[in-house]
Design an enzyme around this catalytic site. Structure first.
Site, PDB file in Angstrom:
ATOM      1  N   ASN A  88       0.833  -1.203   0.000  1.00 18.52           N
ATOM      2  CA  ASN A  88       0.000   0.000   0.000  1.00 18.52           C
ATOM      3  C   ASN A  88       0.869   1.255   0.000  1.00 18.52           C
ATOM      4  O   ASN A  88       1.925   1.296   0.625  1.00 18.52           O
ATOM      5  CB  ASN A  88      -0.920   0.007   1.224  1.00 18.52           C
ATOM      6  CG  ASN A  88      -1.847  -1.180   1.228  1.00 18.52           C
ATOM      7  OD1 ASN A  88      -2.057  -1.807   0.193  1.00 18.52           O
ATOM      8  ND2 ASN A  88      -2.403  -1.503   2.389  1.00 18.52           N
ATOM      9  N   HIS A 105       5.790  -0.723  -2.924  1.00 19.49           N
ATOM     10  CA  HIS A 105       5.252  -0.032  -4.102  1.00 19.49           C
ATOM     11  C   HIS A 105       5.270   1.484  -3.933  1.00 19.49           C
ATOM     12  O   HIS A 105       4.555   2.199  -4.637  1.00 19.49           O
ATOM     13  CB  HIS A 105       3.833  -0.516  -4.412  1.00 19.49           C
ATOM     14  CG  HIS A 105       3.793  -1.936  -4.908  1.00 19.49           C
ATOM     15  ND1 HIS A 105       2.644  -2.702  -4.940  1.00 19.49           N
ATOM     16  CD2 HIS A 105       4.785  -2.736  -5.391  1.00 19.49           C
ATOM     17  CE1 HIS A 105       2.924  -3.913  -5.420  1.00 19.49           C
ATOM     18  NE2 HIS A 105       4.213  -3.961  -5.696  1.00 19.49           N
ATOM     19  N   ALA A 215     -10.340  -7.946   7.621  1.00 16.65           N
ATOM     20  CA  ALA A 215      -9.051  -7.794   8.305  1.00 16.65           C
ATOM     21  C   ALA A 215      -9.224  -7.201   9.699  1.00 16.65           C
ATOM     22  O   ALA A 215      -8.490  -7.570  10.626  1.00 16.65           O
ATOM     23  CB  ALA A 215      -8.125  -6.912   7.461  1.00 16.65           C
TER      24      ALA A 215
HETATM   25  C1  BJW Z   1     -10.158  -7.520   2.200  1.00 18.52           C
HETATM   26  C2  BJW Z   1     -11.035  -6.592   2.698  1.00 18.52           C
HETATM   27  C3  BJW Z   1     -11.143  -6.554   4.073  1.00 18.52           C
HETATM   28  C4  BJW Z   1     -11.127  -6.389   0.601  1.00 18.52           C
HETATM   29  N1  BJW Z   1     -10.417  -7.383   4.824  1.00 18.52           N
HETATM   30  N2  BJW Z   1      -9.456  -8.338   2.963  1.00 18.52           N
HETATM   31  C5  BJW Z   1       3.222 -12.295 -15.904  1.00 18.52           C
HETATM   32  C6  BJW Z   1       3.447 -13.156 -14.853  1.00 18.52           C
HETATM   33  C7  BJW Z   1       4.033 -12.717 -13.673  1.00 18.52           C
HETATM   34  C8  BJW Z   1       4.410 -11.401 -13.529  1.00 18.52           C
HETATM   35  C9  BJW Z   1       4.189 -10.530 -14.572  1.00 18.52           C
HETATM   36  C10 BJW Z   1       3.615 -10.976 -15.745  1.00 18.52           C
HETATM   37  N3  BJW Z   1       3.519  -9.917 -16.586  1.00 18.52           N
HETATM   38  C11 BJW Z   1       4.008  -8.816 -15.944  1.00 18.52           C
HETATM   39  C12 BJW Z   1       4.426  -9.195 -14.732  1.00 18.52           C
HETATM   40  C13 BJW Z   1       5.011  -8.333 -13.679  1.00 18.52           C
HETATM   41  C14 BJW Z   1       4.004  -7.364 -13.099  1.00 18.52           C
HETATM   42  C15 BJW Z   1       2.746  -8.113 -12.682  1.00 18.52           C
HETATM   43  O1  BJW Z   1       2.646  -8.663 -11.597  1.00 18.52           O
HETATM   44  N4  BJW Z   1       1.714  -8.111 -13.505  1.00 18.52           N
HETATM   45  C16 BJW Z   1       0.480  -8.834 -13.193  1.00 18.52           C
HETATM   46  C17 BJW Z   1      -0.709  -8.008 -13.644  1.00 18.52           C
HETATM   47  C18 BJW Z   1       0.559 -10.220 -13.804  1.00 18.52           C
HETATM   48  N5  BJW Z   1       4.644  -6.781 -11.940  1.00 18.52           N
HETATM   49  C19 BJW Z   1       5.411  -5.714 -12.068  1.00 18.52           C
HETATM   50  O2  BJW Z   1       5.550  -5.110 -13.114  1.00 18.52           O
HETATM   51  C20 BJW Z   1       6.141  -5.285 -10.811  1.00 18.52           C
HETATM   52  N6  BJW Z   1       7.532  -5.130 -11.089  1.00 18.52           N
HETATM   53  C21 BJW Z   1       8.287  -6.184 -11.393  1.00 18.52           C
HETATM   54  O3  BJW Z   1       7.842  -7.320 -11.475  1.00 18.52           O
HETATM   55  O4  BJW Z   1       9.603  -5.854 -11.592  1.00 18.52           O
HETATM   56  C22 BJW Z   1      10.519  -6.912 -11.922  1.00 18.52           C
HETATM   57  C23 BJW Z   1      11.373  -7.223 -10.728  1.00 18.52           C
HETATM   58  C24 BJW Z   1      10.786  -7.685  -9.566  1.00 18.52           C
HETATM   59  C25 BJW Z   1      11.576  -8.006  -8.469  1.00 18.52           C
HETATM   60  C26 BJW Z   1      12.939  -7.869  -8.542  1.00 18.52           C
HETATM   61  C27 BJW Z   1      13.539  -7.414  -9.707  1.00 18.52           C
HETATM   62  C28 BJW Z   1      12.743  -7.088 -10.805  1.00 18.52           C
HETATM   63  C29 BJW Z   1       5.628  -3.935 -10.318  1.00 18.52           C
HETATM   64  C30 BJW Z   1       4.240  -4.028  -9.787  1.00 18.52           C
HETATM   65  C31 BJW Z   1       3.737  -2.634  -9.398  1.00 18.52           C
HETATM   66  C32 BJW Z   1       2.310  -2.670  -8.904  1.00 18.52           C
HETATM   67  N7  BJW Z   1       1.879  -1.330  -8.716  1.00 18.52           N
HETATM   68  C33 BJW Z   1       0.536  -1.103  -8.186  1.00 18.52           C
HETATM   69  C34 BJW Z   1       0.264   0.421  -8.206  1.00 18.52           C
HETATM   70  C35 BJW Z   1       1.097   1.099  -7.110  1.00 18.52           C
HETATM   71  C36 BJW Z   1       0.729   2.519  -6.931  1.00 18.52           C
HETATM   72  C37 BJW Z   1      -0.735   2.697  -6.593  1.00 18.52           C
HETATM   73  O5  BJW Z   1      -1.184   2.319  -5.488  1.00 18.52           O
HETATM   74  O6  BJW Z   1      -1.426   3.241  -7.447  1.00 18.52           O
HETATM   75  O7  BJW Z   1       0.433  -1.601  -6.833  1.00 18.52           O
HETATM   76  S1  BJW Z   1      -0.714  -2.037  -9.034  1.00 18.52           S
HETATM   77  C38 BJW Z   1      -1.738  -2.312  -7.615  1.00 18.52           C
HETATM   78  O8  BJW Z   1      -1.841  -3.741  -7.342  1.00 18.52           O
HETATM   79  C39 BJW Z   1      -0.963  -1.696  -6.435  1.00 18.52           C
HETATM   80  C40 BJW Z   1      -1.143  -2.746  -5.358  1.00 18.52           C
HETATM   81  O9  BJW Z   1      -0.134  -2.607  -4.383  1.00 18.52           O
HETATM   82  C41 BJW Z   1      -1.087  -4.030  -6.147  1.00 18.52           C
HETATM   83  C42 BJW Z   1      -1.694  -5.203  -5.454  1.00 18.52           C
HETATM   84  O10 BJW Z   1      -3.067  -4.976  -5.206  1.00 18.52           O
HETATM   85  P1  BJW Z   1      -3.701  -5.555  -3.870  1.00 18.52           P
HETATM   86  O11 BJW Z   1      -3.143  -4.840  -2.691  1.00 18.52           O
HETATM   87  O12 BJW Z   1      -3.612  -7.020  -3.850  1.00 18.52           O
HETATM   88  O13 BJW Z   1      -5.238  -5.050  -4.021  1.00 18.52           O
HETATM   89  P2  BJW Z   1      -6.447  -5.801  -4.750  1.00 18.52           P
HETATM   90  O14 BJW Z   1      -7.523  -4.798  -4.911  1.00 18.52           O
HETATM   91  O15 BJW Z   1      -6.011  -6.532  -5.936  1.00 18.52           O
HETATM   92  O16 BJW Z   1      -6.915  -6.912  -3.688  1.00 18.52           O
HETATM   93  C43 BJW Z   1      -7.477  -6.551  -2.434  1.00 18.52           C
HETATM   94  C44 BJW Z   1      -7.805  -7.840  -1.684  1.00 18.52           C
HETATM   95  O17 BJW Z   1      -8.273  -7.482  -0.400  1.00 18.52           O
HETATM   96  C45 BJW Z   1      -8.905  -8.688  -2.350  1.00 18.52           C
HETATM   97  O18 BJW Z   1      -8.505 -10.059  -2.375  1.00 18.52           O
HETATM   98  C46 BJW Z   1     -10.094  -8.512  -1.427  1.00 18.52           C
HETATM   99  O19 BJW Z   1     -10.913  -9.674  -1.313  1.00 18.52           O
HETATM  100  C47 BJW Z   1      -9.428  -8.236  -0.111  1.00 18.52           C
HETATM  101  N8  BJW Z   1     -10.244  -7.412   0.780  1.00 18.52           N
HETATM  102  N9  BJW Z   1     -11.652  -5.929   1.625  1.00 18.52           N
HETATM  103  C48 BJW Z   1      -9.604  -8.289   4.185  1.00 18.52           C
HETATM  104  N10 BJW Z   1     -12.015  -5.700   4.665  1.00 18.52           N
END
Ligand code: BJW
Length: 228
Positions: A88, A105, A215
């Protein structure tokens, strides 16, 4: 006992911060690739800046909830034995009192200059192109990690996953790597793994145990049981 806790948007949902991928989530009205990639920023900086300016302003209207509070309590007791990693970009863990938080992030309350690389704490707007305090160029962007960029603190996180006895994931969909892969890494190195999420996530099958619920209930209950 060495513990790594990973949090995602779900931990802040009960504070009123929208998640990304739930119905009524942040991205419902936006295409991800229009607001969270470097390409989007290059193509339409004002759109991306407006998205983050609105979220930064909204931070002043929300407060930590019992899940943030419980993790802060855990941090006070475990000290260096706990590594709290959050995806977050809000500051709710800090405001709850967590002593150390790794924002893999980035952070809403930080900016970096695309002209000189200067990083600076930033509570105001960026869409009006304020000058960089380092070089004066109107080139500040949110200090957040977009798709295709490398998350922060990866070396420190991987070291902690290797050493962990327990890995706990809270409120994340398991849709975004590398965070989505932490459970498999921790497990491969011998950690017990626990998921606390509102519903089964994309990664639930990788955990030894997955508990479903809000949570704000699950995290305090888990912390209470851990601390006895
Ligand atoms: C509750 C609740 C309650 C609700 N109680 N629970 C193919 C395969 C694998 C990887 C890749 C691929 N193609 C591309 C990639 C890599 C890519 C990637 O993962 N893409 C996917 C789409 C497949 N990743 C990247 O590009 C990353 N970089 C990278 O890999 O660099 C290479 C490298 C890595 C390591 C070392 C060296 C090199 C960068 C990723 C950047 C993500 N950025 C964002 C935006 C950040 C800024 C912003 O906030 O705007 O980050 S995207 C967005 O998603 C944000 C979040 O942090 C992230 C995750 O989201 P999160 O937190 O999981 O939220 P939700 O909404 O998805 O889920 C919420 C959950 O809570 C749900 O399950 C609900 O049920 C639950 N919930 N209420 C408990 N009350």
């Amino acid at each position: 006992m060495k513990v790594v806790v990973l949090t995602g948007a779900g931990i802040s949902a009960e504070s009123g911060v929208p998640t990304f991928r739930d119905a009524d989530g942040l991205w419902e009205g936006h295409r991800v690739e229009d607001v969270a990639t470097p390409e989007a920023f290059d193509a339409a900086p004002s759109v991306v800046q407006a998205f983050y300016d609105a979220r930064r302003a909204a931070l002043t209207t929300v407060d930590p909830n019992p899940a943030h509070d419980a993790l802060a309590r855990l941090g006070e007791v475990l000290g260096d034995e706990l590594l709290l990693v959050t995806q977050n970009i809000d500051d709710l863990h800090e405001r709850a009192g967590s002593p150390t938080v790794l924002h893999m992030h980035g952070e809403l309350l930080a900016a970096w200059c695309t002209a000189c690389g200067h990083r600076v704490r930033w509570a105001g707007t960026l869409g009006d192109q304020p000058p960089c305090p380092g070089c004066g160029a109107p080139a500040l962007r949110p200090d957040v990690v977009w798709f295709g960029e490398v998350p922060y603190e990866m070396d420190r996180i991987v070291d902690a996953l290797v050493d962990a006895d327990l890995f706990v994931s809270v409120g994340t969909s398991g849709a975004v790597y590398p965070a989505a892969g932490f459970v498999q890494q921790a497990r491969a190195y011998g950690a017990r793994t626990l998921e606390l999420n509102l519903q089964p996530s994309e990664g639930s099958r990788w955990f030894h145990e997955s508990r479903q619920g809000p949570a704000g209930l699950l995290v305090p209950a888990w912390v209470d049981s851990l601390l006895g």
